[in-house]
Design a protein around this motif. Structure first.
Motif, PDB file in Angstrom:
ATOM      1  N   LEU A 118       0.845  -1.067   0.102  1.00  0.00           N
ATOM      2  CA  LEU A 118       0.130   0.098   0.014  1.00  0.00           C
ATOM      3  C   LEU A 118       0.928   1.054   0.126  1.00  0.00           C
ATOM      4  CD1 LEU A 118      -2.709  -0.880   2.402  1.00  0.00           C
ATOM      5  CD2 LEU A 118      -2.949  -1.157   0.467  1.00  0.00           C
ATOM      6  N   SER A 119       0.430   2.105  -0.650  1.00  0.00           N
ATOM      7  CA  SER A 119       1.161   3.445  -0.612  1.00  0.00           C
ATOM      8  C   SER A 119       0.716   4.254   0.501  1.00  0.00           C
ATOM      9  CB  SER A 119       1.063   4.184  -1.951  1.00  0.00           C
ATOM     10  OG  SER A 119      -0.361   4.510  -2.371  1.00  0.00           O
ATOM     11  N   THR A 120       1.145   5.464   0.604  1.00  0.00           N
ATOM     12  CA  THR A 120       1.218   6.448   1.544  1.00  0.00           C
ATOM     13  C   THR A 120      -0.423   6.857   1.179  1.00  0.00           C
ATOM     14  OG1 THR A 120       3.195   6.886   1.926  1.00  0.00           O
ATOM     15  CG2 THR A 120       1.704   8.523   2.549  1.00  0.00           C
ATOM     16  N   GLY A 121      -0.816   7.058  -0.023  1.00  0.00           N
ATOM     17  CA  GLY A 121      -1.947   7.600  -0.174  1.00  0.00           C
ATOM     18  C   GLY A 121      -2.935   6.555  -0.043  1.00  0.00           C
ATOM     19  N   ASP A 122      -2.809   5.409  -0.469  1.00  0.00           N
ATOM     20  CA  ASP A 122      -3.695   4.070  -0.089  1.00  0.00           C
ATOM     21  C   ASP A 122      -4.044   4.204   1.492  1.00  0.00           C
ATOM     22  OD1 ASP A 122      -3.799   3.750  -2.657  1.00  0.00           O
ATOM     23  OD2 ASP A 122      -2.441   2.147  -2.623  1.00  0.00           O
ATOM     24  N   ARG A 123      -3.005   4.224   2.309  1.00  0.00           N
ATOM     25  CA  ARG A 123      -3.185   4.133   3.619  1.00  0.00           C
ATOM     26  C   ARG A 123      -4.039   5.414   4.131  1.00  0.00           C
ATOM     27  NH1 ARG A 123       0.115   0.545   6.092  1.00  0.00           N
ATOM     28  NH2 ARG A 123       1.831  -0.583   4.522  1.00  0.00           N
ATOM     29  N   ARG A 124      -3.849   6.445   3.756  1.00  0.00           N
ATOM     30  CA  ARG A 124      -4.570   7.822   3.923  1.00  0.00           C
ATOM     31  C   ARG A 124      -6.014   7.748   3.547  1.00  0.00           C
ATOM     32  NH1 ARG A 124      -1.069  10.983   2.836  1.00  0.00           N
ATOM     33  NH2 ARG A 124      -1.601  11.382   0.665  1.00  0.00           N
ATOM     34  N   GLU A 125      -6.450   7.026   2.655  1.00  0.00           N
ATOM     35  CA  GLU A 125      -7.691   6.812   2.312  1.00  0.00           C
ATOM     36  C   GLU A 125      -8.363   5.632   3.047  1.00  0.00           C
ATOM     37  OE1 GLU A 125      -9.142   6.438  -1.782  1.00  0.00           O
ATOM     38  OE2 GLU A 125      -7.460   7.702  -2.462  1.00  0.00           O
ATOM     39  N   LEU A 126      -7.469   4.621   3.459  1.00  0.00           N
ATOM     40  CA  LEU A 126      -8.046   3.374   4.324  1.00  0.00           C
ATOM     41  C   LEU A 126      -8.397   4.049   5.607  1.00  0.00           C
ATOM     42  CD1 LEU A 126      -5.878   0.635   3.223  1.00  0.00           C
ATOM     43  CD2 LEU A 126      -8.431   1.013   2.659  1.00  0.00           C
ATOM     44  N   ALA A 127      -7.527   5.067   6.345  1.00  0.00           N
ATOM     45  CA  ALA A 127      -7.758   5.686   7.413  1.00  0.00           C
ATOM     46  C   ALA A 127      -8.811   6.522   7.524  1.00  0.00           C
ATOM     47  CB  ALA A 127      -6.613   6.255   7.971  1.00  0.00           C
ATOM     48  N   ALA A 128      -9.180   6.983   6.393  1.00  0.00           N
ATOM     49  CA  ALA A 128     -10.259   8.073   6.324  1.00  0.00           C
ATOM     50  C   ALA A 128     -11.709   7.471   6.331  1.00  0.00           C
ATOM     51  CB  ALA A 128     -10.071   8.976   5.215  1.00  0.00           C
ATOM     52  N   MET A 129     -11.704   5.910   5.999  1.00  0.00           N
ATOM     53  CA  MET A 129     -13.241   5.338   5.798  1.00  0.00           C
ATOM     54  C   MET A 129     -13.940   5.146   7.024  1.00  0.00           C
ATOM     55  SD  MET A 129     -12.683   2.218   2.878  1.00  0.00           S
ATOM     56  CE  MET A 129     -14.247   1.807   3.750  1.00  0.00           C
ATOM     57  N   PRO A 130     -15.030   5.694   6.951  1.00  0.00           N
ATOM     58  CA  PRO A 130     -15.836   5.700   8.346  1.00  0.00           C
ATOM     59  C   PRO A 130     -16.322   4.163   8.417  1.00  0.00           C
ATOM     60  CG  PRO A 130     -17.453   6.384   6.275  1.00  0.00           C
ATOM     61  CD  PRO A 130     -15.890   6.276   5.828  1.00  0.00           C
ATOM     62  N   ALA A 131     -16.305   3.612   9.593  1.00  0.00           N
ATOM     63  CA  ALA A 131     -16.684   2.312   9.979  1.00  0.00           C
ATOM     64  C   ALA A 131     -18.295   2.345  10.331  1.00  0.00           C
ATOM     65  CB  ALA A 131     -15.875   1.799  11.493  1.00  0.00           C
ATOM     66  N   ASP A 132     -19.093   2.556   9.111  1.00  0.00           N
ATOM     67  CA  ASP A 132     -20.510   2.398   9.090  1.00  0.00           C
ATOM     68  C   ASP A 132     -21.062   1.244   8.620  1.00  0.00           C
ATOM     69  OD1 ASP A 132     -19.478   2.664   6.526  1.00  0.00           O
ATOM     70  OD2 ASP A 132     -20.564   4.516   6.142  1.00  0.00           O
ATOM     71  N   GLY A 133     -20.093  -0.046   8.343  1.00  0.00           N
ATOM     72  CA  GLY A 133     -20.872  -1.119   7.645  1.00  0.00           C
ATOM     73  C   GLY A 133     -21.356  -1.021   6.305  1.00  0.00           C
ATOM     74  N   ARG A 134     -21.053   0.165   5.563  1.00  0.00           N
ATOM     75  CA  ARG A 134     -21.573   0.471   4.182  1.00  0.00           C
ATOM     76  C   ARG A 134     -20.475   0.219   3.172  1.00  0.00           C
ATOM     77  NH1 ARG A 134     -25.571   5.945   4.687  1.00  0.00           N
ATOM     78  NH2 ARG A 134     -27.069   4.802   6.362  1.00  0.00           N
ATOM     79  N   GLY A 135     -20.808  -0.039   1.922  1.00  0.00           N
ATOM     80  CA  GLY A 135     -19.720   0.097   1.010  1.00  0.00           C
ATOM     81  C   GLY A 135     -19.456   1.032   0.293  1.00  0.00           C
ATOM     82  N   HIS A 136     -17.924   1.271   0.116  1.00  0.00           N
ATOM     83  CA  HIS A 136     -17.456   2.445  -0.388  1.00  0.00           C
ATOM     84  C   HIS A 136     -16.297   2.080  -1.553  1.00  0.00           C
ATOM     85  CE1 HIS A 136     -19.134   4.986   2.782  1.00  0.00           C
ATOM     86  NE2 HIS A 136     -18.792   4.030   3.483  1.00  0.00           N
ATOM     87  N   THR A 137     -16.264   2.597  -2.576  1.00  0.00           N
ATOM     88  CA  THR A 137     -15.350   2.397  -3.982  1.00  0.00           C
ATOM     89  C   THR A 137     -14.056   3.135  -3.586  1.00  0.00           C
ATOM     90  OG1 THR A 137     -17.246   1.676  -5.419  1.00  0.00           O
ATOM     91  CG2 THR A 137     -15.204   2.226  -6.244  1.00  0.00           C
ATOM     92  N   VAL A 138     -13.271   2.503  -3.541  1.00  0.00           N
ATOM     93  CA  VAL A 138     -11.829   3.052  -3.418  1.00  0.00           C
ATOM     94  C   VAL A 138     -10.845   2.593  -4.602  1.00  0.00           C
ATOM     95  CG1 VAL A 138      -9.760   3.650  -1.864  1.00  0.00           C
ATOM     96  CG2 VAL A 138     -11.965   3.532  -0.898  1.00  0.00           C
TER      97      VAL A 138
END
Length: 498
Positions: A118-138
């Protein structure tokens, strides 16, 4: 410039516009259907992917809590659950804002290193994901587009599970390709079929246009006119049928008007010819009595002598006018002229000699070809043409004006045919611009206030020139400006001379 180009590229005919409009509307409809189908399928497949993510749950990312390694054999149940994950399943564990572990299931699951770079940008996007149990396209830089779902773990961490979007995108691209091929073929077939249908539907309108074109090519100014057959009428309930019916009714009115106009012209010509013929005898009688009275041997008061002289002069002028009107009436009626070989060169020499005697104050010059110019026609009428042109140059130019008469052959585009060109040029003041358009019409004078005297012609000389030239199959033109005036008469040359 772009606006001009767009106007030039847009079709001009009604047939092309209707066909283009039909194709454009169908293209818009196909595009709307294609976009709606792709959007709906995208939503459906993405929803199915979210259901799969919910079914997978957090088992795979939970297994990453063991330092990024798969469970051992003694954890058989959990290992068996991990092996049942689909190829490409992504899992990641976050503690706080830090990605502690990330892995993806390969084509052969089992023990081994499944860590995902994972790149730094990928890690940043994963860290920003809300833990709401919904699907998100990344879009992960090293793995591509993924559908991710984040849930809270048992240890206060965040577990992320993902499935690749590649199957969804491949299905959508396949649908777009199939839709483009099918819709493209439909547009092509519709364009051809629509063009044929529009052409067949507009055939009555094309016949109306063809009839209108033939009518526009007819000479409607004078003479008897035979209009072409009417345009075929179709169903009067249709727009084209109503246009054809209205056009045919208009042609009927035009034909009636032309018939009445031709009858009126014939009556006027007949009246002019009859009146001129009948006036010749009384005018000649008045002139003869006036001349006889002048020969009376007795003493006659000067005033009476002057009156008799004026009567004789005006009678002679009236007689010439009556003869001119009678000639024009006969030419209008289409009476044939004599058709004999005429030596036009000899007529020019005689006419210039007479003009020199009548106008000694002018300078008369000749420009003749080496060979005699011959035409076939009426020698008397052609002599009258020359006399009228030279008299016009003499009467409407001051003394000292140079009048040049030239006669030559002019080559024609058709082989074995030539044209005799007679030109009368003078360097006088020229014909006024307002008079030039109607200079060959009857009773046209350069100075309408001048009605009598030596230069007070009736305005029939040039109209006789034009009528005689046309009766011989030729014509006359005028080119005039201050200091240069040229009358050019063109006549078909005799076959013997060509």
């Amino acid at each position: 410039m772009p606006h001009r180009l767009s106007r030039l590229s847009w079709p001009h005919t009604l047939r092309a516009r209707l066909t283009a409009g039909l194709v454009v509307l169908l293209a818009v409809s196909c595009a709307a259907v294609g976009v709606a189908a792709v959007v709906e399928l995208d939503g459906f497949l993405t929803g199915r992917l979210d259901q799969q993510l919910r079914g997978v749950g957090e088992r795979f990312p939970a297994s990453l809590e063991h330092d990024g390694r798969l469970p051992s054999d003694h954890d058989g149940d959990e290992r068996a659950d991990t092996r049942r994950q689909a190829t490409g399943t992504f899992g990641a564990r976050l503690f706080g804002d830090t990605v502690t572990n990330a892995a993806v299931v390969g084509s052969t699951s089992g023990t081994g290193d499944l860590s995902a770079p994972l790149s730094t940008g990928d890690r940043r996007e994963l860290a920003a994901m809300p833990a709401d149990g919904r699907g998100h396209t990344v879009d992960l830089s090293s793995l591509g587009a993924y559908r991710l779902m984040a849930v809270g773990g048992m240890d206060g961490d965040v577990l992320i599970t993902g499935l690749p979007m590649e199957p969804v995108e491949a299905t959508l691209h396949r649908l777009e390709l199939v839709a483009a091929i099918v819709f493209g073929a439909a547009l092509a077939i519709t364009g051809v079929a629509g063009a044929l249908w529009v052409r067949w539907s507009l055939r009555p309108l094309s016949r109306v246009a063809a009839t209108a074109t033939r009518v526009s090519e007819l000479p409607l100014a004078s003479g008897e006119v035979a209009l072409p057959p009417r345009a075929p009428e179709t169903d009067p309930r249709s727009e084209v049928g109503r246009v054809a019916g209205a056009f045919n009714r208009m042609l009927g009115h035009v034909e009636d008007a032309l018939t009445k106009r031709h009858a009126s012209e014939e009556r006027l010509r007949s009246f002019a010819a009859d009146a001129s013929h009948e006036l010749r005898t009384p005018v000649a009688s008045v002139r003869g009595h006036a001349e006889l009275a002048l020969l009376h041997p007795g003493d006659v008061p000067p005033k009476v002598v002057r009156a008799l002289e004026r009567i004789a002069a005006e009678s002679a002028r009236m007689g010439e006018m009556v003869d001119d009107l009678l000639l024009l009436a006969r030419l209008d009626a289409g009476r044939p002229l004599e058709r004999r070989p005429v030596d036009l060169t000899r007529l020019v020499l005689d006419a210039v000699t007479d003009a020199q005697a009548a106008g000694p104050g002018h300078r008369w010059t000749l420009e003749l070809s080496e060979e005699p110019v011959r035409v076939t026609g009426d020698g008397h009428r052609l002599q009258q043409v020359l006399a009228n042109l030279l008299a016009n140059a003499r009467l409407h130019t001051p003394a000292g004006t140079t009048v040049t008469v030239s006669l030559e052959y002019e080559d024609s585009e058709e082989p074995d045919k030539a044209t005799a060109v007679l030109k009368v040029h003078d360097d006088g003041p020229g014909v006024p611009p307002e008079v030039q358009p109607g200079v060959f019409e009857r009773f046209t004078r350069a100075d309408r206030r001048r009605t009598e005297g030596p230069g007070g012609g009736a305005g029939l000389g040039l109209s006789i020139v034009a009528a005689v030239a046309e009766a011989h199959g030729g014509g006359v033109t005028l080119d005039s400006s201050p200091g240069s005036t040229t009358f050019a008469v063109r006549l078909p040359a005799s076959s013997e001379s060509s």
